[in-house]
Scaffold this active site. Structure first.
Site, PDB file in Angstrom:
ATOM      1  N   ASP A  72      24.555 -45.867   2.820  1.00  0.00           N
ATOM      2  CA  ASP A  72      23.893 -44.615   2.466  1.00  0.00           C
ATOM      3  C   ASP A  72      24.384 -44.204   1.074  1.00  0.00           C
ATOM      4  O   ASP A  72      25.486 -44.590   0.661  1.00  0.00           O
ATOM      5  CB  ASP A  72      24.226 -43.519   3.495  1.00  0.00           C
ATOM      6  CG  ASP A  72      23.337 -42.300   3.357  1.00  0.00           C
ATOM      7  OD1 ASP A  72      22.274 -42.269   4.012  1.00  0.00           O
ATOM      8  OD2 ASP A  72      23.686 -41.378   2.590  1.00  0.00           O
ATOM      9  N   ASN A 115       8.842 -42.824   7.103  1.00  0.00           N
ATOM     10  CA  ASN A 115       7.478 -42.313   7.278  1.00  0.00           C
ATOM     11  C   ASN A 115       6.607 -42.666   6.074  1.00  0.00           C
ATOM     12  O   ASN A 115       5.993 -41.803   5.451  1.00  0.00           O
ATOM     13  CB  ASN A 115       7.506 -40.796   7.487  1.00  0.00           C
ATOM     14  CG  ASN A 115       7.945 -40.420   8.883  1.00  0.00           C
ATOM     15  OD1 ASN A 115       7.626 -41.109   9.854  1.00  0.00           O
ATOM     16  ND2 ASN A 115       8.701 -39.339   9.010  1.00  0.00           N
ATOM     17  N   LYS A 137       2.024 -43.754  13.874  1.00  0.00           N
ATOM     18  CA  LYS A 137       3.008 -42.674  13.712  1.00  0.00           C
ATOM     19  C   LYS A 137       2.395 -41.510  12.927  1.00  0.00           C
ATOM     20  O   LYS A 137       2.671 -40.333  13.214  1.00  0.00           O
ATOM     21  CB  LYS A 137       4.251 -43.198  12.988  1.00  0.00           C
ATOM     22  CG  LYS A 137       5.324 -42.133  12.690  1.00  0.00           C
ATOM     23  CD  LYS A 137       5.780 -41.400  13.948  1.00  0.00           C
ATOM     24  CE  LYS A 137       7.096 -40.667  13.784  1.00  0.00           C
ATOM     25  NZ  LYS A 137       7.219 -39.795  12.626  1.00  0.00           N
ATOM     26  N   GLY A 172      21.049 -40.795   7.379  1.00  0.00           N
ATOM     27  CA  GLY A 172      20.881 -39.358   7.509  1.00  0.00           C
ATOM     28  C   GLY A 172      20.706 -38.946   8.958  1.00  0.00           C
ATOM     29  O   GLY A 172      21.197 -39.609   9.884  1.00  0.00           O
ATOM     30  N   HIS A 203       0.231 -39.720  15.351  1.00  0.00           N
ATOM     31  CA  HIS A 203       1.154 -39.016  16.250  1.00  0.00           C
ATOM     32  C   HIS A 203       1.591 -37.694  15.627  1.00  0.00           C
ATOM     33  O   HIS A 203       1.575 -36.643  16.269  1.00  0.00           O
ATOM     34  CB  HIS A 203       2.360 -39.911  16.527  1.00  0.00           C
ATOM     35  CG  HIS A 203       3.553 -39.235  17.118  1.00  0.00           C
ATOM     36  ND1 HIS A 203       4.433 -38.480  16.368  1.00  0.00           N
ATOM     37  CD2 HIS A 203       4.038 -39.200  18.390  1.00  0.00           C
ATOM     38  CE1 HIS A 203       5.380 -38.008  17.130  1.00  0.00           C
ATOM     39  NE2 HIS A 203       5.178 -38.430  18.366  1.00  0.00           N
ATOM     40  N   ASN A 204       1.984 -37.724  14.355  1.00  0.00           N
ATOM     41  CA  ASN A 204       2.459 -36.507  13.706  1.00  0.00           C
ATOM     42  C   ASN A 204       1.327 -35.519  13.469  1.00  0.00           C
ATOM     43  O   ASN A 204       1.547 -34.309  13.509  1.00  0.00           O
ATOM     44  CB  ASN A 204       3.159 -36.853  12.392  1.00  0.00           C
ATOM     45  CG  ASN A 204       4.559 -37.387  12.612  1.00  0.00           C
ATOM     46  OD1 ASN A 204       4.867 -37.894  13.689  1.00  0.00           O
ATOM     47  ND2 ASN A 204       5.405 -37.284  11.617  1.00  0.00           N
ATOM     48  N   GLY A 248      20.245 -46.050   4.967  1.00  0.00           N
ATOM     49  CA  GLY A 248      19.825 -44.674   5.212  1.00  0.00           C
ATOM     50  C   GLY A 248      20.449 -44.167   6.497  1.00  0.00           C
ATOM     51  O   GLY A 248      20.002 -44.523   7.585  1.00  0.00           O
ATOM     52  N   MET A 283      18.235 -39.083  11.032  1.00  0.00           N
ATOM     53  CA  MET A 283      17.617 -40.091  11.905  1.00  0.00           C
ATOM     54  C   MET A 283      18.395 -41.402  11.877  1.00  0.00           C
ATOM     55  O   MET A 283      18.835 -41.906  12.905  1.00  0.00           O
ATOM     56  CB  MET A 283      16.167 -40.325  11.470  1.00  0.00           C
ATOM     57  CG  MET A 283      15.227 -39.190  11.801  1.00  0.00           C
ATOM     58  SD  MET A 283      14.806 -39.091  13.555  1.00  0.00           S
ATOM     59  CE  MET A 283      13.643 -40.442  13.696  1.00  0.00           C
ATOM     60  N   GLY A 284      18.577 -41.959  10.676  1.00  0.00           N
ATOM     61  CA  GLY A 284      19.215 -43.260  10.573  1.00  0.00           C
ATOM     62  C   GLY A 284      20.628 -43.287  11.124  1.00  0.00           C
ATOM     63  O   GLY A 284      21.034 -44.255  11.773  1.00  0.00           O
ATOM     64  N   GLU A 336       0.956 -33.813  16.668  1.00  0.00           N
ATOM     65  CA  GLU A 336       2.091 -32.890  16.769  1.00  0.00           C
ATOM     66  C   GLU A 336       1.812 -31.584  16.024  1.00  0.00           C
ATOM     67  O   GLU A 336       2.111 -30.499  16.516  1.00  0.00           O
ATOM     68  CB  GLU A 336       3.328 -33.584  16.202  1.00  0.00           C
ATOM     69  CG  GLU A 336       4.590 -32.754  16.161  1.00  0.00           C
ATOM     70  CD  GLU A 336       5.697 -33.500  15.437  1.00  0.00           C
ATOM     71  OE1 GLU A 336       6.191 -32.989  14.412  1.00  0.00           O
ATOM     72  OE2 GLU A 336       6.052 -34.610  15.884  1.00  0.00           O
ATOM     73  N   GLY A 377      13.391 -37.399  16.576  1.00  0.00           N
ATOM     74  CA  GLY A 377      14.162 -36.365  15.902  1.00  0.00           C
ATOM     75  C   GLY A 377      15.652 -36.503  16.139  1.00  0.00           C
ATOM     76  O   GLY A 377      16.183 -37.592  16.406  1.00  0.00           O
ATOM     77  N   SER A 433       9.868 -41.856  16.349  1.00  0.00           N
ATOM     78  CA  SER A 433       9.803 -40.460  16.753  1.00  0.00           C
ATOM     79  C   SER A 433      10.949 -40.164  17.710  1.00  0.00           C
ATOM     80  O   SER A 433      11.335 -41.010  18.508  1.00  0.00           O
ATOM     81  CB  SER A 433       8.469 -40.147  17.441  1.00  0.00           C
ATOM     82  OG  SER A 433       8.393 -38.788  17.798  1.00  0.00           O
TER      83      SER A 433
END
Length: 294
Positions: free
Chosen positions: A30, A86, A164, A9, A167-168, A7, A11-12, A171, A114, A112
């Site tokens: 990917d 996630n 997490k 993308g 956390h979100n 992965g 983030m990854g 947020e 972004g 976390s």
């Protein structure tokens, strides 16, 4: 260390780049041929030296489940899988048990940071055994802002994704509070410089935060936010946080209200608001604003 990353993308891909910047060897796969180093997960596993470590950054749900199943057939006893997407925390026990039957180790990692994580570092929240955390610690140290900061071994399997999720949820509440404050100041007619006011809060105040910094940045790019629709998706963690609060009988009114506000943002003409307008008219004779059907 040597690491396989599945992965690549937003983030990854940035995480892989940060790890390479820190001197680690990353072999990435990917579904997008333009992003990957190998053409299949099987080839990725072949390229890694045993005992292998593979980090997953794929969408939660079926994509993650399917990847776990594929890795269970490819990896060997003593290899380690780190699930960094996630996923719901209850899925982690299922994934860990499925891999454990093949002697494969498992950690769940909430991440976390972004799109800014490559430069600034990531917050990493991990669930699993202390032995597996110690084994992967060089990777965690490279991803976090400084070795030891921004990292927590939160507990056993599932704890990383649970914290997490919370956390979100927090947020969601913080973002909603900033959004409501912005709208109130803009509507007041008293405050003549709303962007400047928000920018002034970045220093010395108790509400200064990275989210506030990002809001100021967004207003610098588009002062009236004219290029945006008032529409916000929810990625799942907010819903799971509210459900967990119900399951544990913990009141979470702010996070719940923030989640519902996102739902409301998707309605161009809210049915609930229609009912309220109709009721106000029925009991109070309040004027009803009707649609223009011309």
């Amino acid at each position: 260390m040597q690491l396989g990353m599945i992965g690549l993308g937003k983030m990854g891909g940035n995480m892989a780049a940060r790890l390479r910047d820190k001197g680690h060897e990353v072999i990435g796969y990917d579904v997008n041929p333009e992003l990957r180093d190998v053409d299949s997960i099987a080839e990725l596993v072949e390229r890694l030296s045993a005992p292998r470590t593979v980090w997953l950054m794929v969408p939660a749900g079926e994509p993650t489940r399917n990847t776990i199943r594929e890795l269970a057939d490819l990896l060997d006893e003593g290899d380690l899988v780190i699930e960094g997407g996630n996923s719901h925390y209850r899925d982690d026990r299922v994934h860990a048990d499925e891999l454990a039957r093949r002697g494969i180790e498992y950690l769940d990692a909430g991440v976390s940071g972004g799109i800014w994580g490559r430069e600034n570092g990531y917050g990493i929240m991990v669930g699993g055994s202390a032995e597996n955390v110690a084994r992967a610690k060089p990777i965690f140290d490279a991803l976090t802002p400084e070795a030891g900061s921004g990292f927590v071994h939160a507990g056993e399997i599932g704890a990383g994704h649970f914290v997490k999720m919370v956390h979100n949820g927090i947020e969601y509440g913080m973002m909603q509070a900033f959004a409501e404050g912005y709208e109130l100041m803009a509507a007041s007619g008293i405050v003549k410089d709303v962007p400047g006011t928000l920018a002034s809060w970045r220093q010395g105040t108790v509400v200064r935060s990275w989210l506030l910094d990002l809001l100021v940045r967004a207003l610098e790019e588009d002062p009236e936010l004219e290029q945006l629709r008032g529409y916000a998706e929810d990625s799942g963690e907010g819903r799971w946080t509210v459900q967990a609060a119900v399951d544990h009988a913990v009141p979470a009114p702010v996070i719940t209200a923030a989640l519902y506000a996102r739902f409301a943002s998707r309605q161009e003409d809210s049915p609930a608001m229609k009912v309220i307008a109709a009721l106000r008219n029925q009991f109070g004779g309040h004027a009803v604003v009707k649609k223009n059907t011309d």
